[in-house]
Design a protein around this motif. Structure first.
Motif, PDB file in Angstrom:
ATOM      1  N   THR A  76       0.862  -1.180   0.000  1.00  0.00           N
ATOM      2  CA  THR A  76       0.000   0.000   0.000  1.00  0.00           C
ATOM      3  C   THR A  76       0.897   1.227   0.000  1.00  0.00           C
ATOM      4  O   THR A  76       1.821   1.335   0.802  1.00  0.00           O
ATOM      5  CB  THR A  76      -0.947   0.017   1.214  1.00  0.00           C
ATOM      6  N   GLY A  77       0.628   2.127  -0.919  1.00  0.00           N
ATOM      7  CA  GLY A  77       1.490   3.288  -1.127  1.00  0.00           C
ATOM      8  C   GLY A  77       2.465   3.000  -2.255  1.00  0.00           C
ATOM      9  O   GLY A  77       3.265   2.062  -2.171  1.00  0.00           O
ATOM     10  N   ILE A 103      -1.141  -0.571  -4.303  1.00  0.00           N
ATOM     11  CA  ILE A 103      -2.381   0.196  -4.150  1.00  0.00           C
ATOM     12  C   ILE A 103      -2.032   1.608  -3.717  1.00  0.00           C
ATOM     13  O   ILE A 103      -1.220   1.802  -2.807  1.00  0.00           O
ATOM     14  CB  ILE A 103      -3.323  -0.436  -3.094  1.00  0.00           C
ATOM     15  N   ASP A 104      -2.638   2.595  -4.362  1.00  0.00           N
ATOM     16  CA  ASP A 104      -2.411   3.981  -3.969  1.00  0.00           C
ATOM     17  C   ASP A 104      -3.654   4.793  -4.320  1.00  0.00           C
ATOM     18  O   ASP A 104      -4.271   4.573  -5.371  1.00  0.00           O
ATOM     19  CB  ASP A 104      -1.185   4.564  -4.672  1.00  0.00           C
ATOM     20  N   ILE A 105      -3.995   5.734  -3.459  1.00  0.00           N
ATOM     21  CA  ILE A 105      -5.179   6.548  -3.687  1.00  0.00           C
ATOM     22  C   ILE A 105      -4.990   7.506  -4.856  1.00  0.00           C
ATOM     23  O   ILE A 105      -5.956   7.965  -5.473  1.00  0.00           O
ATOM     24  CB  ILE A 105      -5.554   7.314  -2.398  1.00  0.00           C
ATOM     25  N   GLN A 128      -5.743   1.819  -8.292  1.00  0.00           N
ATOM     26  CA  GLN A 128      -5.890   3.170  -7.757  1.00  0.00           C
ATOM     27  C   GLN A 128      -7.125   3.234  -6.873  1.00  0.00           C
ATOM     28  O   GLN A 128      -8.223   2.866  -7.284  1.00  0.00           O
ATOM     29  CB  GLN A 128      -5.986   4.205  -8.862  1.00  0.00           C
ATOM     30  N   GLY A 129      -6.928   3.703  -5.655  1.00  0.00           N
ATOM     31  CA  GLY A 129      -8.025   3.823  -4.706  1.00  0.00           C
ATOM     32  C   GLY A 129      -7.487   3.740  -3.297  1.00  0.00           C
ATOM     33  O   GLY A 129      -6.308   3.444  -3.075  1.00  0.00           O
ATOM     34  N   SER A 130      -8.334   4.007  -2.316  1.00  0.00           N
ATOM     35  CA  SER A 130      -7.917   3.940  -0.927  1.00  0.00           C
ATOM     36  C   SER A 130      -7.664   2.495  -0.521  1.00  0.00           C
ATOM     37  O   SER A 130      -8.481   1.608  -0.799  1.00  0.00           O
ATOM     38  CB  SER A 130      -8.987   4.540  -0.018  1.00  0.00           C
ATOM     39  N   VAL A 137     -10.072  -3.619  -1.134  1.00  0.00           N
ATOM     40  CA  VAL A 137      -9.595  -4.777  -0.362  1.00  0.00           C
ATOM     41  C   VAL A 137     -10.105  -6.073  -0.965  1.00  0.00           C
ATOM     42  O   VAL A 137      -9.371  -7.070  -1.059  1.00  0.00           O
ATOM     43  CB  VAL A 137     -10.019  -4.656   1.116  1.00  0.00           C
ATOM     44  N   GLN A 138     -11.331  -6.086  -1.416  1.00  0.00           N
ATOM     45  CA  GLN A 138     -11.886  -7.296  -2.037  1.00  0.00           C
ATOM     46  C   GLN A 138     -11.139  -7.659  -3.317  1.00  0.00           C
ATOM     47  O   GLN A 138     -10.939  -8.847  -3.617  1.00  0.00           O
ATOM     48  CB  GLN A 138     -13.376  -7.103  -2.329  1.00  0.00           C
ATOM     49  N   GLN A 139     -10.722  -6.639  -4.068  1.00  0.00           N
ATOM     50  CA  GLN A 139      -9.924  -6.920  -5.272  1.00  0.00           C
ATOM     51  C   GLN A 139      -8.604  -7.591  -4.891  1.00  0.00           C
ATOM     52  O   GLN A 139      -8.160  -8.534  -5.558  1.00  0.00           O
ATOM     53  CB  GLN A 139      -9.641  -5.622  -6.024  1.00  0.00           C
TER      54      GLN A 139
END
Length: 245
Positions: A76-77, A103-105, A128-130, A137-139
């Motif tokens: 994450t980040g 994952i990154d917002i 891309q997303g929180s 998270v499900q992905q």
């Protein structure tokens, strides 16, 4: 005892000695604070991309990946992508079909372009997303379903609330023998007010989230051996080993 075992024993004695030297640990923390004022962690690259880590933590992660041999690394980040590139290059050296999922917002267009044109991009996927959005998270869970061993690195929003949510959401992916690594726990060791333009500070940061998480979850424990060995780390108390499924 053969020579290989003898050397390994000497190393363990060194690490134990470092762990007992509280003055040296204090000096190392002070050094990191002083160097941090000069943007120390921003000055390094991995295979051409900024990685924004201490070289010591990079070495520690290299050892973890080589030992754990994950077939999925979730991060994450993303920032400039250096950490994704690093993880992918380690999986490339291990061989097999290991993947990195970042994952990154806000994946900025220029960073995405540089990551996607990199030779290691073949092992990298990005969302891309929180990182605490349940749909995101499900992905991640869907990707992890087909994997035997997952290693997770949390390095996004560093507020207590965000990190405790990440810990609760992503820790089930990590099984016995693998690791859940929480970066930038060193925020707690910095003087209050060290991050005036950020929503985190002393008392509200990844380390406080780790402490709360460990009170409520007995599957993980702090691997102090790692921070004792490298001394200079942005992740003290952040190398969490999964000790049971």
């Amino acid at each position: 005892m053969n020579e290989i075992d003898k050397f390994a024993q000497e190393v363990e004695q060194n690490i134990s000695s470092l762990g007992d030297d509280k003055e040296l640990q204090k000096m190392s923390s002070q050094w990191l604070q002083t160097a941090g004022a000069h943007g120390y962690t921003y000055n390094f690259t991995w295979m051409g991309r900024p990685i924004i880590q201490t070289p010591q933590d990079i070495i520690a992660l290299q050892e973890l990946i080589w030992t754990v041999k994950p077939d999925l690394i979730v991060e994450t980040g993303i920032a400039h992508g250096g950490s994704l590139i690093f993880s992918a290059s380690m999986l490339e050296l291990l061989g097999g079909d290991g993947e990195v999922l970042g994952i990154d917002i806000d994946i900025r267009a220029h960073n995405r372009a540089e990551i996607e044109r990199h030779p290691m991009s073949k092992r990298i996927s990005m969302i891309q997303g929180s990182s605490i959005d349940e749909k995101i998270v499900q992905q991640v869970i869907e990707v992890a379903k087909s994997k035997q061993r997952v290693l997770v690195i949390l390095d996004s929003n560093h507020t207590h609330e965000h990190v405790i949510n990440e810990l609760e959401m992503y820790s089930p992916l990590v099984k016995q023998g693998s690791y859940l690594v929480v970066m930038d726990t060193a925020v707690e060791d910095m003087p209050a007010g060290s991050f005036p333009n950020r929503p985190w500070d002393k008392g509200d940061n990844p380390k406080t989230a780790v402490w709360q998480f460990l009170k409520e979850n007995d599957r993980f424990e702090i691997d102090s051996r790692i921070e004792n060995k490298i001394l200079i780390s942005v992740a003290p108390d952040g190398y969490l080993k999964c000790v049971k499924d």
